[in-house]
Design a protein around this motif. Structure first.
Motif, PDB file in Angstrom:
ATOM      1  N   UNK A  97       1.285  -0.788  -0.103  1.00 49.39           N
ATOM      2  CA  UNK A  97       0.105   0.067  -0.043  1.00 49.39           C
ATOM      3  C   UNK A  97       0.821   0.760  -0.329  1.00 49.39           C
ATOM      4  N   UNK A  98       0.839   2.003  -0.824  1.00 45.01           N
ATOM      5  CA  UNK A  98       1.368   3.574  -0.594  1.00 45.01           C
ATOM      6  C   UNK A  98       0.653   4.549  -0.481  1.00 45.01           C
ATOM      7  N   UNK A  99       1.117   5.200   0.226  1.00 45.92           N
ATOM      8  CA  UNK A  99       0.416   6.403   1.372  1.00 45.92           C
ATOM      9  C   UNK A  99       0.599   7.738   1.099  1.00 45.92           C
ATOM     10  N   UNK A 100      -0.136   8.355   0.801  1.00 46.19           N
ATOM     11  CA  UNK A 100       0.498  10.162   0.185  1.00 46.19           C
ATOM     12  C   UNK A 100      -0.228  11.058   0.736  1.00 46.19           C
ATOM     13  N   UNK A 101       0.047  12.117   1.992  1.00 43.27           N
ATOM     14  CA  UNK A 101      -0.466  13.156   2.129  1.00 43.27           C
ATOM     15  C   UNK A 101       0.553  14.014   1.061  1.00 43.27           C
ATOM     16  N   UNK A 102      -0.642  15.099   0.402  1.00 47.40           N
ATOM     17  CA  UNK A 102       0.740  16.446  -0.002  1.00 47.40           C
ATOM     18  C   UNK A 102      -0.271  17.670  -0.001  1.00 47.40           C
ATOM     19  N   UNK A 103       0.671  18.688  -0.065  1.00 44.15           N
ATOM     20  CA  UNK A 103       0.470  19.949   0.189  1.00 44.15           C
ATOM     21  C   UNK A 103       0.417  20.636  -0.844  1.00 44.15           C
ATOM     22  N   UNK A 104      -0.750  20.957  -1.605  1.00 43.96           N
ATOM     23  CA  UNK A 104      -0.065  21.582  -2.938  1.00 43.96           C
ATOM     24  C   UNK A 104      -0.036  22.717  -2.824  1.00 43.96           C
ATOM     25  N   UNK A 105       0.753  23.673  -3.559  1.00 43.56           N
ATOM     26  CA  UNK A 105       0.685  25.298  -3.057  1.00 43.56           C
ATOM     27  C   UNK A 105      -0.847  26.227  -3.203  1.00 43.56           C
ATOM     28  N   UNK A 106      -0.958  25.895  -3.759  1.00 40.87           N
ATOM     29  CA  UNK A 106      -2.260  26.448  -3.433  1.00 40.87           C
ATOM     30  C   UNK A 106      -2.713  26.531  -2.102  1.00 40.87           C
ATOM     31  N   UNK A 107      -2.464  25.312  -1.055  1.00 44.45           N
ATOM     32  CA  UNK A 107      -3.191  25.345   0.427  1.00 44.45           C
ATOM     33  C   UNK A 107      -4.002  23.759   0.974  1.00 44.45           C
ATOM     34  N   UNK A 108      -4.307  23.237  -0.212  1.00 48.28           N
ATOM     35  CA  UNK A 108      -4.792  21.726  -0.185  1.00 48.28           C
ATOM     36  C   UNK A 108      -4.243  20.977   0.158  1.00 48.28           C
ATOM     37  N   UNK A 109      -4.521  20.257   1.041  1.00 49.35           N
ATOM     38  CA  UNK A 109      -4.258  19.072   1.072  1.00 49.35           C
ATOM     39  C   UNK A 109      -4.653  18.064   0.667  1.00 49.35           C
ATOM     40  N   UNK A 110      -4.193  16.429   0.690  1.00 54.48           N
ATOM     41  CA  UNK A 110      -4.841  15.427  -0.140  1.00 54.48           C
ATOM     42  C   UNK A 110      -4.417  14.331   0.041  1.00 54.48           C
ATOM     43  N   UNK A 111      -5.047  13.377   0.765  1.00 53.24           N
ATOM     44  CA  UNK A 111      -4.660  12.504   1.799  1.00 53.24           C
ATOM     45  C   UNK A 111      -5.456  11.029   0.626  1.00 53.24           C
ATOM     46  N   UNK A 112      -4.359  10.514   0.667  1.00 54.63           N
ATOM     47  CA  UNK A 112      -5.195   9.227  -0.278  1.00 54.63           C
ATOM     48  C   UNK A 112      -3.797   8.355   0.476  1.00 54.63           C
ATOM     49  N   UNK A 113      -4.392   6.612  -0.972  1.00 57.01           N
ATOM     50  CA  UNK A 113      -3.532   5.524  -0.843  1.00 57.01           C
ATOM     51  C   UNK A 113      -3.983   4.905  -2.000  1.00 57.01           C
ATOM     52  N   UNK A 114      -3.217   4.025  -2.457  1.00 57.86           N
ATOM     53  CA  UNK A 114      -3.102   2.700  -3.682  1.00 57.86           C
ATOM     54  C   UNK A 114      -2.428   1.695  -3.161  1.00 57.86           C
ATOM     55  N   UNK A 115      -2.753   0.211  -4.155  1.00 54.51           N
ATOM     56  CA  UNK A 115      -1.889  -0.806  -3.892  1.00 54.51           C
ATOM     57  C   UNK A 115      -1.710  -1.229  -5.146  1.00 54.51           C
TER      58      UNK A 115
END
Length: 129
Positions: free
Chosen positions: A104-122
């Motif tokens: 499982x790949x888990x990621x949490x990113x903050x884009x330069x526009x200030x929004x957080x995305x938290x997701x995963x895939x296998x």
């Protein structure tokens, strides 16, 4: 109706219309995963050295992370998430474990526009024959 009354009525209508148009919510863009290596649900013959993710927006390096986990729940990456210095939309991490199995790949990113995305895939690594 006097010209002054018509003018005030027209000005009021324009003011109300401008207020309504300003109240329409704007769609905010978020960083979206556009590609990854390995891909979601990929079945591989061997583990890649790095897991790489590309997004549609630049990422904030200090607040963007990715990790790789095996089916037993152990983290199997080198804990070295990196936003590409040559491509600020690419996030990657070195994978240390090379065993077959489901990951499982888990990621949490903050884009330069200030929004957080938290997701995963296998993805799966099959045993070599």
């Amino acid at each position: 109706m006097s010209p002054a009354s018509r003018w005030r009525g027209g000005a009021l209508a324009i003011t109300l219309l401008a207020g309504l148009l300003g109240a329409v919510p704007r769609v905010a863009a978020h960083a979206s995963l556009v590609r990854s290596v390995p891909a979601h649900r990929a079945v591989l013959g061997q583990m890649p050295e790095r897991v790489q993710l590309w997004f549609n927006e630049r990422l904030e390096p200090a607040y963007s992370t990715v990790s790789v986990w095996n089916a037993a729940g152990a983290q199997v990456d080198a804990r070295d998430p990196t936003v590409g210095p040559d491509d600020p939309r690419r996030l990657s991490v070195t994978v240390e474990m090379r065993q077959p199995g489901l990951y499982t790949v888990k990621y949490r990113v903050l884009s330069v526009d200030g929004h957080i995305v938290d997701n995963r895939f296998t993805f799966t690594v099959k045993a070599s024959r």
